[in-house]
Design an enzyme around this catalytic site. Structure first.
Site, PDB file in Angstrom:
ATOM      1  N   ILE A  84     -20.544  15.361   7.094  1.00  0.00           N
ATOM      2  CA  ILE A  84     -20.752  14.063   7.739  1.00  0.00           C
ATOM      3  C   ILE A  84     -21.676  14.230   8.937  1.00  0.00           C
ATOM      4  CG2 ILE A  84     -19.586  12.111   8.850  1.00  0.00           C
ATOM      5  CD1 ILE A  84     -16.949  13.354   7.509  1.00  0.00           C
ATOM      6  N   CYS A  85     -22.701  13.392   9.010  1.00  0.00           N
ATOM      7  CA  CYS A  85     -23.607  13.401  10.156  1.00  0.00           C
ATOM      8  C   CYS A  85     -23.123  12.336  11.135  1.00  0.00           C
ATOM      9  CB  CYS A  85     -25.032  13.108   9.697  1.00  0.00           C
ATOM     10  SG  CYS A  85     -26.211  13.186  11.048  1.00  0.00           S
ATOM     11  N   LEU A  86     -22.415  12.802  12.171  1.00  0.00           N
ATOM     12  CA  LEU A  86     -21.836  11.893  13.164  1.00  0.00           C
ATOM     13  C   LEU A  86     -21.769  12.645  14.485  1.00  0.00           C
ATOM     14  CD1 LEU A  86     -20.436   9.091  13.520  1.00  0.00           C
ATOM     15  CD2 LEU A  86     -18.286  10.229  12.958  1.00  0.00           C
TER      16      LEU A  86
END
Length: 152
Positions: A84-86
């Site tokens: 996840i890109c967060l």
């Protein structure tokens, strides 16, 4: 020691007062957790149940947990390995993780990201451009994947 007591407290709170649409539990060891996020109403993920794996590092809460989707999801900020890109999942300077955040906050942030993708910081460039330039096709594909992989 601090990590164990904090995790126990967080898990207890997640069990008694979970955020809407989110469940989280221990998977054997204290540092290996499972979570489920229900796809939000009026999103292409509606009616989907998405499983996540949470690995809590030794240095937690000074280091963020590693969270990844186990259920495939069609999303510009989540890759085929479930990463996840967060920003809140990364340490500063590139990320926004702070020890005051907790697993409940992270899961809520992921749920929000599912509802509101960030196409300007994608992990999946092709899905991101589809989201930006052909939203109908993106919504169709995301609904199809949800039905195929996350349907009850």
């Amino acid at each position: 020691m601090q990590r164990a007591s904090r995790l126990t407290r967080e898990l207890s709170l997640l069990a008694t007062e979970p955020p809407p649409g989110i469940t989280c539990w221990q998977n054997g060891q204290l540092d290996h957790l499972q979570a489920q996020i229900l796809g939000g109403v009026d999103t292409p993920y509606e009616k989907g149940i998405f499983n996540l794996e949470i690995i809590v590092p030794e240095r937690y809460p000074f280091e963020p947990p590693k969270i990844r989707f186990l259920t495939p999801i069609y999303h510009p900020n989540i890759d085929s390995a479930g990463r996840i890109c967060l920003d809140v999942l990364k340490l500063p300077p590139k990320g926004a993780w702070r020890p005051s955040l907790n697993i409940s906050t992270l899961l809520t942030s992921i749920q929000l990201l599912m509802a509101e993708p960030n196409p300007d910081d994608p992990l999946m460039a092709n899905i991101s451009s589809e989201y930006k330039y052909n939203k109908q096709l993106f919504l169709l594909n995301a609904r199809e994947w949800t039905k195929k992989y996350a349907g009850q």
